[in-house]
Scaffold this active site. Sequence first.
Site, PDB file in Angstrom:
ATOM      1  N   HIS A   1      38.091  40.267  47.481  1.00 38.78           N
ATOM      2  CA  HIS A   1      39.297  40.608  46.602  1.00 38.78           C
ATOM      3  C   HIS A   1      39.089  41.977  46.025  1.00 38.78           C
ATOM      4  O   HIS A   1      39.983  42.948  46.265  1.00 38.78           O
ATOM      5  CB  HIS A   1      39.393  39.777  45.461  1.00 38.78           C
ATOM      6  CG  HIS A   1      40.396  39.851  44.387  1.00 38.78           C
ATOM      7  ND1 HIS A   1      40.263  40.788  43.260  1.00 38.78           N
ATOM      8  CD2 HIS A   1      41.772  39.761  44.725  1.00 38.78           C
ATOM      9  CE1 HIS A   1      41.275  41.009  42.696  1.00 38.78           C
ATOM     10  NE2 HIS A   1      42.195  40.100  43.233  1.00 38.78           N
TER      11      HIS A   1
ATOM     12  N   CYS B   1      48.582  42.991  59.920  1.00 37.49           N
ATOM     13  CA  CYS B   1      48.701  43.479  58.444  1.00 37.49           C
ATOM     14  C   CYS B   1      47.569  43.203  57.662  1.00 37.49           C
ATOM     15  O   CYS B   1      47.533  43.481  56.500  1.00 37.49           O
ATOM     16  CB  CYS B   1      49.953  42.869  57.903  1.00 37.49           C
ATOM     17  SG  CYS B   1      49.930  41.173  57.583  1.00 37.49           S
TER      18      CYS B   1
HETATM   19  C1  PEP Z   1      45.265  38.579  55.869  1.00 36.46           C
HETATM   20  O1  PEP Z   1      44.830  37.353  55.961  1.00 36.46           O
HETATM   21  O2  PEP Z   1      44.820  39.392  56.851  1.00 36.46           O
HETATM   22  C2  PEP Z   1      46.071  39.006  54.825  1.00 36.46           C
HETATM   23  C3  PEP Z   1      46.628  40.405  55.075  1.00 36.46           C
HETATM   24  O3  PEP Z   1      46.400  38.517  53.845  1.00 36.46           O
HETATM   25  P1  PEP Z   1      45.475  38.434  52.558  1.00 36.46           P
HETATM   26  O4  PEP Z   1      44.325  39.412  52.745  1.00 36.46           O
HETATM   27  O5  PEP Z   1      46.139  38.562  51.404  1.00 36.46           O
HETATM   28  O6  PEP Z   1      44.733  37.023  52.674  1.00 36.46           O
END
Ligand code: PEP
Length: 832
Positions: free
Chosen positions: A406, A783
């Site tokens: 995070h 992403c």
């Molecule tokens: C991912 O899991 O790659 C993503 C972009 O979502 P998050 O980092 O919010 O889980």
Amino acid sequence: MPQTVASLKPLSIHATGAVDAQVFGARGARLARLAALGLDVPQALVYPPKLVDAIADGAEITWPDALGGQVLALRAAPQEAEWGGPESLLPIGVAADTLDHFIATRGEVEALRLQLQCIRNLGAAVSGATRNSIAPPPQSGDSAADLHHQIQTAREAYQAETEDAFPDTATGQLRAALRHMARGWHSASARILRAAKGAPEDAGLAIIAQVLVPNCRTGRLQFVDQSSGQAQLVGYVLQDGKEHPLSELSARECAALKALEAPLTRGHADACRVKFALDATGKPWLTDVRPAQRSARATLRIAVDLAKSELISREDALLRIEPRSLAEHLHHQIDPDETRDVVTTAMPASPGAATGRIVLSAQAAMAAEAQGEAAILVRHETSPEDIRGMHSSVGVLTIRGGMTSHAAVIARGLGLPCVVGAAELRLDMKARSFRGPKGRIFSEGDIITIDGTSGEVINGTCKMIAPDLGGPFTVLMSWADKVRSIGVRANADTPTDARAARSFNVDGIGLCRTEHMFFEPERITVMREMILADDAASRAEVLQRLLPMQRADFIDLFDIMRGLPVTIRLLDPPLHEFLPHEPDELEHLARVMNVGIDDVRARAAELAEVNPMLGMRGVRLGITMPEIYDMQARAIFQAAVAINAQGGAPVVPEIMIPLVSANREVELVKERVDAIAAAVQAETGSSFAYKLGVMVETPRAALRAKDLAKSSAFLSFGTNDLTQMTYGLSRDDAGRFMRDYVQRGVFAEDPFHTLDLEGVGELLVMAARRGRDTNPDLVLGLCGEHGGDPAAVRFCRLAGFDYVSCSPFRVPIARLAAAQASILAERGAALK
Ligand code: PEP
Ligand code: MG
């Protein structure tokens, strides 16, 4: 028996024709190039490796005619500079048979000084003794008689140390010196050292014998400033063994040095640094050339300047910049001259450096900001509740976590320096302090510096260099955009992120994580009410209050990103992440909601999960509590209608469903989203287009891409979760052992930092193929944080992806990597 070397001759660096670094050595090749450019280079011969080997075996040599009557310096010239080699030996050639000549041409004192230095230096090299044990260095006031006496003593010392008489002919000196260097190259320790630097077993050594310019002052110089890359003469000249600034030279000498810049830069298509010798008339002779030393910022300016002067192409300028080095332009950096009192080194999760007072809670960070104090937020790990505190901090340090934890993800989004996984620190929340290695204690309020580029945690303040997005950076980026063929979008959650992204010239937003919108203080309570609601009807009622807030968010985003695509991800995290954890906050919530504290506790306990990352999150929330996604879809469509009503290019929202693993999940969400779109169109009398897509984050979604492509306009690979689930490796706990794993070669790199092309990459390629088989128009994006990883950008381009999306501050890195991928592909194709 000494072998004859009649066929092996030293080669002149002034000879014309192609120069092979295998024969001339890297240094010999550089000298030959300088000579070919018509610059003044003291005469020099290269003893090629085969000849050097023969000399090591005892081959006889004679003094070369071309260098008759000169004093020489012998220098090692391996094929690669880092392979090392024996030390230079000079002066060589002032012996009994040449002394009269040197006395006649240079005066007695100078000739004797040279002879003394020769005995001293050669004696020390051959015997391994110190120079001073052969003879003390000649002093400036020494008379000829003093020197004669010292020479006699030095000869005796030479004989005592080497058990050989000092060679009394110039040829004898040259032979002894060459043989010493040649044999040194073949010694066991030299072989081991260069093998460790990657030299092949049979690596050869060339030796350069170069004329020493008589009565000269030597020096070093480069034509650009090392930090900025701006044109400037930087260097020194040696006099009496001390470095003197170039400003002490005469105007004529300075001008003569400056005049070297243009031919050197043109001839090497690069900014150069040189070693020079100024002769008695003030004329400079060049004795070596190298690329100028430069920081990452200087590298960029030099490349842009060279391309502007048409000495290199724009493509070459783009290829000369390491994409990751752009981070040095975007963030504060610690001044390289600063000494660092490093407390610990952990994972460099978000680049840049910051100094501030330690704060141990989000509240303390906010209080510090209110007082105008820079704060470094130190936590075991961060959670969504810390986001506001992170906004108020200048840097974040966590004890746990990995590259996609995070703290790392949020800090990169905010452009905040961040170091994670600092497992050597023991955080004691009761004592409000942490303990570092060697028992060093740091309390709340103490000042530390973190370097998110190197992962260092440093005691105290450090001098910083400010970001620089000025001229050359912007110019290079505009060149990158002209050649790249894959889109680069940003992961942006808030209007501030979106503005930052736009300023980096993105092609859209590839991921808006909507959960971050709910952590604003005026919203979190409403969100919590929604979570604690007993049934769907009361949940829907609270969601009605969240609707206008979300709508306002999306209006802002669409407005800022006008004309560009915006992909909005429906709610993803487990709901308990929104609930408070501290007892007083739970009580506060119970009061606000007018319910009993026990009810709040019971609901929080109900939502708790053993493994929340694999639990009730993503589309699973959307299926079981569809009212939440209904509200979000409505807010998105209403925002699109509001923006479209203002005219201009219509907004085509892209709605993305997270954590899908089965196509039925998509169908269920799609039915409702389509229905809401129809309802909003009917209610507003406006029509709009939109796209619904899937976030591929589970291996099953990748495997079933063929089905998913039936119901989806796009697939966007969430490689953070996909990496986590492919490896079965928690992204929040990876920091505990990642360093060991990388050090011991289990993983080549941290797969959360550098996309695992072999494993996760294979899933991407397979899913892309399967998806496009079903739907050739399927848009493909990535992403996860890897969107800012240059290797991943190249990979995605090759795999036919339409775009990558990454944190705003990594967008320039991705744009440059995309441009380089296009240039290299084009050049590769041209070669075929
Ligand atoms: C991912 O899991 O790659 C993503 C972009 O979502 P998050 O980092 O919010 O889980
Ligand atoms: Mg994810």
